[in-house]
Scaffold this motif. Sequence first.
Motif, mmCIF file in Angstrom:
data_model
loop_
_atom_site.group_PDB
_atom_site.id
_atom_site.type_symbol
_atom_site.label_atom_id
_atom_site.label_comp_id
_atom_site.label_asym_id
_atom_site.label_seq_id
_atom_site.Cartn_x
_atom_site.Cartn_y
_atom_site.Cartn_z
ATOM 1 N N GLU A 91 0.849 -1.185 0.000
ATOM 2 C CA GLU A 91 0.000 0.000 0.000
ATOM 3 C C GLU A 91 0.886 1.236 0.000
ATOM 4 O O GLU A 91 1.818 1.350 0.805
ATOM 5 C CB GLU A 91 -0.907 -0.001 1.227
ATOM 6 N N ARG A 92 0.585 2.161 -0.873
ATOM 7 C CA ARG A 92 1.397 3.381 -0.948
ATOM 8 C C ARG A 92 1.311 4.141 0.370
ATOM 9 O O ARG A 92 0.231 4.315 0.936
ATOM 10 C CB ARG A 92 0.881 4.286 -2.067
ATOM 11 N N ALA A 93 2.455 4.618 0.827
ATOM 12 C CA ALA A 93 2.473 5.398 2.063
ATOM 13 C C ALA A 93 1.595 6.632 1.946
ATOM 14 O O ALA A 93 0.962 7.057 2.918
ATOM 15 C CB ALA A 93 3.919 5.788 2.396
ATOM 16 N N SER A 94 1.508 7.189 0.760
ATOM 17 C CA SER A 94 0.701 8.395 0.537
ATOM 18 C C SER A 94 -0.795 8.126 0.600
ATOM 19 O O SER A 94 -1.602 9.059 0.687
ATOM 20 C CB SER A 94 1.061 9.016 -0.814
ATOM 21 N N ASP A 95 -1.202 6.849 0.554
ATOM 22 C CA ASP A 95 -2.615 6.490 0.652
ATOM 23 C C ASP A 95 -3.034 6.156 2.084
ATOM 24 O O ASP A 95 -4.218 5.878 2.323
ATOM 25 C CB ASP A 95 -2.922 5.281 -0.240
ATOM 26 N N LEU A 96 -2.094 6.159 3.023
ATOM 27 C CA LEU A 96 -2.370 5.761 4.402
ATOM 28 C C LEU A 96 -2.280 6.963 5.335
ATOM 29 O O LEU A 96 -1.438 7.853 5.135
ATOM 30 C CB LEU A 96 -1.363 4.705 4.862
ATOM 31 N N ASP A 97 -3.117 6.986 6.360
ATOM 32 C CA ASP A 97 -2.941 8.005 7.393
ATOM 33 C C ASP A 97 -1.845 7.528 8.350
ATOM 34 O O ASP A 97 -1.308 6.425 8.220
ATOM 35 C CB ASP A 97 -4.242 8.305 8.123
ATOM 36 N N VAL A 132 6.250 15.291 -0.286
ATOM 37 C CA VAL A 132 6.010 16.522 0.461
ATOM 38 C C VAL A 132 4.748 16.448 1.313
ATOM 39 O O VAL A 132 4.633 17.125 2.331
ATOM 40 C CB VAL A 132 5.929 17.738 -0.493
ATOM 41 N N GLY A 133 3.778 15.616 0.929
ATOM 42 C CA GLY A 133 2.528 15.549 1.670
ATOM 43 C C GLY A 133 2.533 14.610 2.858
ATOM 44 O O GLY A 133 1.585 14.626 3.654
ATOM 45 N N ASN A 134 3.572 13.814 3.015
ATOM 46 C CA ASN A 134 3.598 12.863 4.143
ATOM 47 C C ASN A 134 5.010 12.670 4.705
ATOM 48 O O ASN A 134 5.412 11.549 5.023
ATOM 49 C CB ASN A 134 2.994 11.514 3.731
ATOM 50 N N LEU A 135 5.730 13.755 4.851
ATOM 51 C CA LEU A 135 7.078 13.663 5.415
ATOM 52 C C LEU A 135 7.071 13.184 6.865
ATOM 53 O O LEU A 135 8.110 12.761 7.384
ATOM 54 C CB LEU A 135 7.784 15.022 5.304
ATOM 55 N N TRP A 136 5.901 13.215 7.515
ATOM 56 C CA TRP A 136 5.778 12.670 8.863
ATOM 57 C C TRP A 136 6.114 11.182 8.890
ATOM 58 O O TRP A 136 6.414 10.614 9.948
ATOM 59 C CB TRP A 136 4.356 12.879 9.400
#
Length: 285
Positions: A91-97, A132-136
């Motif tokens: 699962e793409r990291a960008s698709d997960l909270d 850039v949207g999920n550097l956390w």
Amino acid sequence: MLAPAITNALTIDVEDYFQVSAFAPYIRRDEWDQRECRVERNVNRILQLLAERDVKATFFTLGWIAERYPQLVRHIVEGGHELASHGYGHERASDLDRGAFTRDVTHAKKLLEDLSGTSVSGYRAPSFSIGVGNLWAFDVLAEAGYRYSSSIYPLKHDHYGMPDSPRFAYRVGSGALLEVPVTTLRVMNRNLPSSGGGYFRLLPYSLSRWMIGRVNREDREAAVFYFHPWELDVGQPRVAGIDAKTRFRHYVNIPRMDSRLQSLLADFRWGRMDEIFLGRALATV
């Protein structure tokens, strides 16, 4: 041998043909267990190629695969290679909270360690999906006990990419985690792909060899090269109904991949990610 002073990092993303992100619109996740799984034979071929050249590599392995083929995980480790995490279910990291991502990378790390009896230090996000949207996500990886990530491709691509990020290894967040990007070549203020994937199959081998050699000679940096086991698999089932662009990207030059890898292994020095990059003193970005 080209650039003998540099040892480059050879990396394999261990997933099967039906798990690639580009096939997600065509193959539902709940169909995976119904598909013919061919990853074991393909990884065994890769292990054979590496043993013939006495090359060690890093295998970023899906927890889903490891769970079903535990002996394959053990073969990787017994061959002296590094076992690293590719998450559990691609699962793409960008698709997960944040919560779902934490569960994914923590579960995958524990599963791989329990099956192999070794520590897992590295992680690569499916489809290089940290940006850039999920550097956390870097903080989550550090908290989960990972020591490095190889999850950013510093170029512009329709599926991934962070073109303004550093081209070579750097520390992120608090500095506890190292990010080691896949290697690009800098030409006319633009980063070009130079280290694997579909580009390696599409471009003439001589061009790929020149680009990696230039990074070694001029940047004096180790290249990070990647590929997938299914890229050697000429007999893999053809997925029906896919669009022309996806079909071309996935299947182009698969029959040439085995011989190209043999040339690549002969032309450069290769090693594991952890042995090349961990312990380096690098600035935090």
